[in-house]
Design a protein around this motif. Structure first.
Motif, PDB file in Angstrom:
ATOM      1  N   LEU A 112       0.808  -1.218   0.000  1.00  0.00           N
ATOM      2  CA  LEU A 112       0.000   0.000   0.000  1.00  0.00           C
ATOM      3  C   LEU A 112       0.845   1.274   0.000  1.00  0.00           C
ATOM      4  O   LEU A 112       0.411   2.316  -0.499  1.00  0.00           O
ATOM      5  N   ALA A 113       2.042   1.190   0.569  1.00  0.00           N
ATOM      6  CA  ALA A 113       2.910   2.373   0.578  1.00  0.00           C
ATOM      7  C   ALA A 113       3.220   2.855  -0.838  1.00  0.00           C
ATOM      8  O   ALA A 113       3.439   4.052  -1.058  1.00  0.00           O
ATOM      9  N   ARG A 141      -0.983   6.100   8.211  1.00  0.00           N
ATOM     10  CA  ARG A 141      -1.394   4.925   8.973  1.00  0.00           C
ATOM     11  C   ARG A 141      -1.936   3.828   8.056  1.00  0.00           C
ATOM     12  O   ARG A 141      -1.635   2.651   8.235  1.00  0.00           O
ATOM     13  N   LEU A 142      -2.748   4.223   7.080  1.00  0.00           N
ATOM     14  CA  LEU A 142      -3.364   3.236   6.194  1.00  0.00           C
ATOM     15  C   LEU A 142      -2.341   2.511   5.325  1.00  0.00           C
ATOM     16  O   LEU A 142      -2.574   1.375   4.914  1.00  0.00           O
ATOM     17  N   THR A 143      -1.250   3.162   5.033  1.00  0.00           N
ATOM     18  CA  THR A 143      -0.246   2.555   4.156  1.00  0.00           C
ATOM     19  C   THR A 143       0.927   1.969   4.931  1.00  0.00           C
ATOM     20  O   THR A 143       1.928   1.554   4.338  1.00  0.00           O
ATOM     21  N   THR A 146       2.401  -2.247   9.375  1.00  0.00           N
ATOM     22  CA  THR A 146       2.415  -2.654  10.787  1.00  0.00           C
ATOM     23  C   THR A 146       1.240  -2.070  11.570  1.00  0.00           C
ATOM     24  O   THR A 146       1.066  -2.397  12.747  1.00  0.00           O
ATOM     25  N   ASP A 147       0.451  -1.219  10.912  1.00  0.00           N
ATOM     26  CA  ASP A 147      -0.687  -0.576  11.573  1.00  0.00           C
ATOM     27  C   ASP A 147      -1.963  -1.326  11.191  1.00  0.00           C
ATOM     28  O   ASP A 147      -2.144  -1.711  10.028  1.00  0.00           O
ATOM     29  N   ASN A 148      -2.864  -1.501  12.133  1.00  0.00           N
ATOM     30  CA  ASN A 148      -4.111  -2.237  11.880  1.00  0.00           C
ATOM     31  C   ASN A 148      -5.198  -1.359  11.271  1.00  0.00           C
ATOM     32  O   ASN A 148      -6.314  -1.827  11.027  1.00  0.00           O
TER      33      ASN A 148
END
Length: 210
Positions: A112-113, A141-143, A146-148
């Motif tokens: 996603l990044a 955060r979305l990309t 490691t973040d949910n």
């Protein structure tokens, strides 16, 4: 070289036609067997033969005939035109959904990044009055693998559509998982765990400027 390509093309076409004929023959045999079992009242044997996973997939396939057009208006309202219903979502959920609509082939969450700037541009359109720092934070955060946050947002999108349709129709509108198997030059198997929206794109009507 040209002759080889022409010959290869006709071989492929012949194989495809043979497979189609065979599939149609099998479908005819299946229909005949199903009718006979139905007349005997042996739905238990029919279910055992088909299997529950296949039955679930058939239900999803059957839902295809009643899919609604999804109209995304200029002001980013999501309208299920043939159901006369609106899917209510926040701007960030709408931006994420449009991102996945843009990538019919699917996206792995870990990648996603690579789509960060595209997501930011879409989010700025769905939330024109939002604070840019807030948009940057949400996109970051979305990309972040490691973040949910991405899983939470996909769950909320699923719930928004799910409140307006049955679970089999929902399978086409939600951001769902799709695993593909690949082989590299050393014949090692590896998998791509894609997330995608399977809604046929001819049913998506975009009224906003891209």
């Amino acid at each position: 070289m040209v002759f080889h390509r022409i010959l290869e093309y006709f071989c492929i076409m012949e194989t495809t036609e043979a497979n189609t004929r065979r599939a149609e023959e099998l479908a005819g045999q299946l229909a005949s067997a199903a009718r006979q079992l139905q007349q005997m009242g042996r739905y238990d044997l029919m279910l055992r033969a088909i299997g529950v996973p296949v039955l679930e997939q058939l239900r999803i396939e059957a839902a295809r005939s009643k899919l609604s057009r999804l109209v995304i208006t200029r002001d980013f309202r999501f309208i299920l035109a043939d159901y006369d219903k609106e899917v209510v979502m926040t701007p960030v959920h709408k931006a994420l959904y449009i991102l996945f609509l843009n990538h019919e082939e699917g996206i792995e969450f870990k990648d996603l990044a690579d789509h960060r700037e595209e997501l930011r541009r879409i989010y700025e359109k769905t939330a024109p009055a939002a604070d840019r720092a807030k948009i940057d934070e949400s996109v970051s955060r979305l990309t972040d693998p490691t973040d949910n946050a991405i899983n939470e947002k996909c769950s909320r999108i699923k719930a928004a559509f799910g409140s307006l349709m049955d679970e089999y129709t929902l399978a086409y509108y939600m951001i769902s998982s799709h695993t593909t198997r690949h082989f590299n030059s050393s014949s090692r198997v590896w998998f791509k765990r894609l997330k995608l929206i399977t809604l046929p794109r001819q049913l998506v009507v975009r009224e906003f400027d891209e």
